[in-house]
Structures are given as structure tokens and as C-alpha cells.
Design an enzyme around this catalytic site. Sequence first.
Site, mmCIF file in Angstrom:
data_model
loop_
_atom_site.group_PDB
_atom_site.id
_atom_site.type_symbol
_atom_site.label_atom_id
_atom_site.label_comp_id
_atom_site.label_asym_id
_atom_site.label_seq_id
_atom_site.Cartn_x
_atom_site.Cartn_y
_atom_site.Cartn_z
ATOM 1 N N ASP A 1 0.824 -1.210 0.000
ATOM 2 C CA ASP A 1 0.000 0.000 0.000
ATOM 3 C C ASP A 1 0.863 1.267 0.000
ATOM 4 O O ASP A 1 1.831 1.366 0.772
ATOM 5 C CB ASP A 1 -0.864 -0.016 1.272
ATOM 6 C CG ASP A 1 -1.810 1.170 1.352
ATOM 7 O OD1 ASP A 1 -2.779 1.191 0.593
ATOM 8 O OD2 ASP A 1 -1.549 2.077 2.175
ATOM 9 N N GLU B 1 1.672 -0.057 -4.826
ATOM 10 C CA GLU B 1 0.751 1.027 -5.183
ATOM 11 C C GLU B 1 1.486 2.346 -4.985
ATOM 12 O O GLU B 1 2.037 2.576 -3.910
ATOM 13 C CB GLU B 1 -0.475 0.981 -4.280
ATOM 14 C CG GLU B 1 -1.512 2.021 -4.659
ATOM 15 C CD GLU B 1 -2.278 2.618 -3.491
ATOM 16 O OE1 GLU B 1 -3.426 3.012 -3.687
ATOM 17 O OE2 GLU B 1 -1.724 2.718 -2.376
HETATM 18 C C1 NOJ Z 1 -4.403 3.384 -0.381
HETATM 19 C C2 NOJ Z 1 -5.533 2.456 -0.093
HETATM 20 O O1 NOJ Z 1 -5.951 1.836 -1.270
HETATM 21 C C3 NOJ Z 1 -6.621 3.272 0.570
HETATM 22 O O2 NOJ Z 1 -7.820 2.537 0.697
HETATM 23 C C4 NOJ Z 1 -6.109 3.731 1.907
HETATM 24 O O3 NOJ Z 1 -7.070 4.576 2.516
HETATM 25 C C5 NOJ Z 1 -4.793 4.502 1.757
HETATM 26 N N1 NOJ Z 1 -3.855 3.862 0.868
HETATM 27 C C6 NOJ Z 1 -4.107 4.658 3.086
HETATM 28 O O4 NOJ Z 1 -3.578 3.425 3.498
#
Ligand code: NOJ
Length: 515
Positions: free
Chosen positions: A201, A272
Amino acid sequence: MASLKWWETAVIYQIYPRSFQDSNGDGIGDLLGITSRLDYIAGLGVDAIWISPFFASPQKDFGYDVSDYCDIHHEYGTLVDFDHMIEAIHQRGMRLMVDIVPAHCSDQHLWFTESRQSRDNPKADWFHWVDPLDDGSAPTNWLSFFGGRAWSWEPRRQQYYLHNFLPSQPNLNHAHPEVQEAFRDIARFWFDRGVDGFRLDAVHTINADSAPYRNNLPKPDFVSGILPQQQQPFFRQLHDTAQLNQPAIQQFSESFRAVADGYDGDRFLMGELHGDDAVLASQTFTAEGRLHATYNFNLLEWGGLDVAGLRQAITDAVEAFNNSGRLVFAFSNHDVPRSVTRQLGALGLSSEHQDALQLLLLKLEVSLVGSSCIYQGEELALEDVQNIPVEKMRDPWGIEFAPNFAGRDSCRTPMVWQSDTPHGGFSDAEDIWLPQGEGHFARAALEQAATAESVYQQFSAFLHWRKSQPAMMQANYMTALSGTDGQIIFDRVSDTQRLRCCFDFDHLDASFEEA
Ligand code: NOJ
Ligand code: CA
């Protein structure tokens, strides 16, 4: 030609665990529920499953605020349930990716509860702590993605700490060797349990600049989008000079990758990330010895994309990553309005075209180079659920900005499995955690899976056909896009096959022929 790794061509099905299937009547999806629905997922012909976080968490950001990375959140089950689930996934020939959140943990994690106590405890430097300026204010102009300042005050230490999202999501300091080791341990814990990869993430937020921190610069060419979420002040700044995407993050990616490489079976790391220059950031993160691939945002555009926009989005990503296998596409996920709703709007089409458009988008996505992530419900052409009353909203981001911006609940509503069952077979509970979409009952999953020519069945047939195409499975190369204004045409090319792929948005039809 060397054969490709599984993750270079994978179709990955993303599950939002809170909304997939409830097994114990508390109105909340769980791991046993997922296990009970694996035949439905396997029937599609996907290669892997990615499950959004199910680790111990106070659920302030629905699992992206972890209080124990090596345990299961009590509402989702136990480690025993996890072991049964992964075994059942592997038995069906699929792989499992779990969603690790390295950049921040929950403020309830023991690491932070200890760190915030004093300036000299063993975890004192595990987070980004800074003294106030002489006037008492925070040291930089950094903003949080979820609104407000990125610094919050801790009276016990008389210092500020950094959070790029909620104040209850303090940012870890990965420049500290013990933090790096803690995450290597977490990787080993899940690899030892058999996971085939991680979705990592928000890796661009893993580490900030080190003290003395510098201000972000204003974005010189900032133009506010028309959607409320595009108008947030966060987007008025450049971030990669100080707050995000700092070179120190690569120590994390290299040390995490070294752990993955110590295991057999091609474990996959997908990061990501965003960036002021997203291509540069993706290239940096996937340099030799770092992450295998990054999750590309080009097709996730909040407002949807017309055909010219789709062509540009695909071209930009492919030009940078053609022939590399370092690219993962997605049209939908748990953070943006559902793909078919966005795309019907952007293409000016009415809902009578919902099925045909969704099928076309799915086929396009999995025909591009690289791997792709399908979000639960795309195989049913589910529309976004946009009328959730404020008192039923759950997403903290939406609650913060309501009614201007409704947040992310609209794409997170619980699945409907059978149209004639209470809560569509999602749960036996009287109340479920988020309301379901009324329109989703006409698209109930088990009924669609059993209906000839449904989007589910046609997509499944397409995925099985795709597996037999050398140009799609044995090489990761595609030609530049061509076609009329309403078309996207390209060739996938391997040593033994040249396959012309044509996506016609005027007639909502895809065709494929050997060229
Ligand atoms: C990206 C995630 O996909 C999202 O759902 C989340 O709120 C943020 N990162 C923070 O972790
Ligand atoms: Ca449950």
C-alpha cells in the site's frame, strides 16, 4: 523466448473482505465467507486473488490502519481460518496476494503507543517526530491526503508526528534499521504461511525527507478538477521534493525484495504508488532488485475517460513499460467509483449499455501488456451505489468531506449473491455494515454465473481463450495504438503469433484476429 513469470500476465481478482461474504451473521464479511465463495472466483478463470487488509485493526480506515500485522482482525476470523482459506485457494489453482501497509500503522499499534510516551523509549525514533517551530506551529506546510495538516500534536513528547492520511495512521520511519527488520519479519511471517505475493500500500508515502524537513512547493500548473475530490488542497502541492517519494524508500523496497527472493515459487511484489512524475516513480521503484511491478493509475481516472483519454492513458503507461512485465492495470478498486459508472458517464452512454461496455472494458484491460486487477463486482457490471445517506456512510474520507464528496463507500457495498434472499445472501444479520445497491439485486452473482451470455460467463470464456493465445501469454509486447476515433487497435506480438486486438467503442464490441 524465455517464458514469462506468472505475475507478468496474471489476472488478479481483488476482494474487499468486509463486503464479500459474511459467514457468522454479524453483517460483516470475513475469511470463512471468502473461502465459501472460492468456486465462484475460480469459475472466472483468474490467476490470483488479492485481498484488501484483514489484519488486526481498529478499522478507522477499514484495515489500512493496522494494529498487528501478524494477526487477523477479530471480525474477519483467525489465523486458522486464513490457513484453510489459502489452502483452498491453492487447491483451485489460484494464488493469493495479501495487502501489506508499510507506510503507516494504527495509532493503537504497540509500536506507536510506546513511541508517543517519551523521547527516549526503545521505539522513540520509529515514527517521524519533530519539534514545533518557535511560534508553536508545525515545521512544514505538508497536508494530509484525507484533509487538513499532515502533522498532529503529541502533548507527552511536546512534538508533532507525521501522518499522510488520518491522524490515527502515524507514518513509520523506515530509515530506522529496526523498522526495516520488523517489516522483513512481517514478510517472512506471511511467506511462511504460503502467500504468493504482496500488494504494498501507498509505497510513495513510506518515508519522508529526514529532518530538517523542507516545505513542499506549490504545483505551478495546478488546475482544479471539477470533481470535489480533485479540489482538495493536497493536490495544489508538489510532493516529491520532501514529503513523498524520497530516495530512502528504496532501502525498504530492496530489503523487502531480498526477503521475497529467498523464497521459491516466484513471489510477487506489486507496489501502489503515485508521484509528481508517476512514470519516473514507477521506474525507480521497479529498478533491478526492487519491486517487481507497480499498480498503474492511468485507467482509474475518477471522472472516467473518453476514447481519446483511454488511448492516451494506455499509450503513456505502455510507452514506459512495454516489454517489461512491470505494469499492472486496473479500471476499478475500493478507492474510486466503479468502472462502468465512470465510463458510461465519460462516453455519454445510457445504462442500457452497461453490460456491453463493462465486458468491453474487461476484455481491453486483460488484453494489454502486463497483469491486471479486476475488482469484485466488475464481472457483474455492477454500478456504483451513489445514494448512500450521510448517516449510513462509513468511509472516514467521505465523512470528512460530505456532502461535497461522498467518499468511497459507493464502491464498497456488500455483494449480492442471490436476488431472492435477505441481504442478497451476503449475511443473515438484521443489519449489515453498509447498505447494498438496489440495482445489484438484478445482477446477483450466483445467478449471473449460471446465466448463459452474462458478463460473468462471457468474461470467463474470454479469460480461458486468452490463455491459449501465445501473443498474450508468451510475450509482453504490444504495438502502438491505431484505429479511428472510436476504436482502440493494437497488436500483441510473440515469436509465433501476431494478434490484432480491436476494441470498438462505437459498437461496444471487441474482435481479435491473427494478423
Ligand atoms: C491506499 C488504499 O488503497 C486506501 O484505501 C487507503 O485509505 C490509503 N492507501 C491509506 O492506506
Ligand atoms: Ca462476519
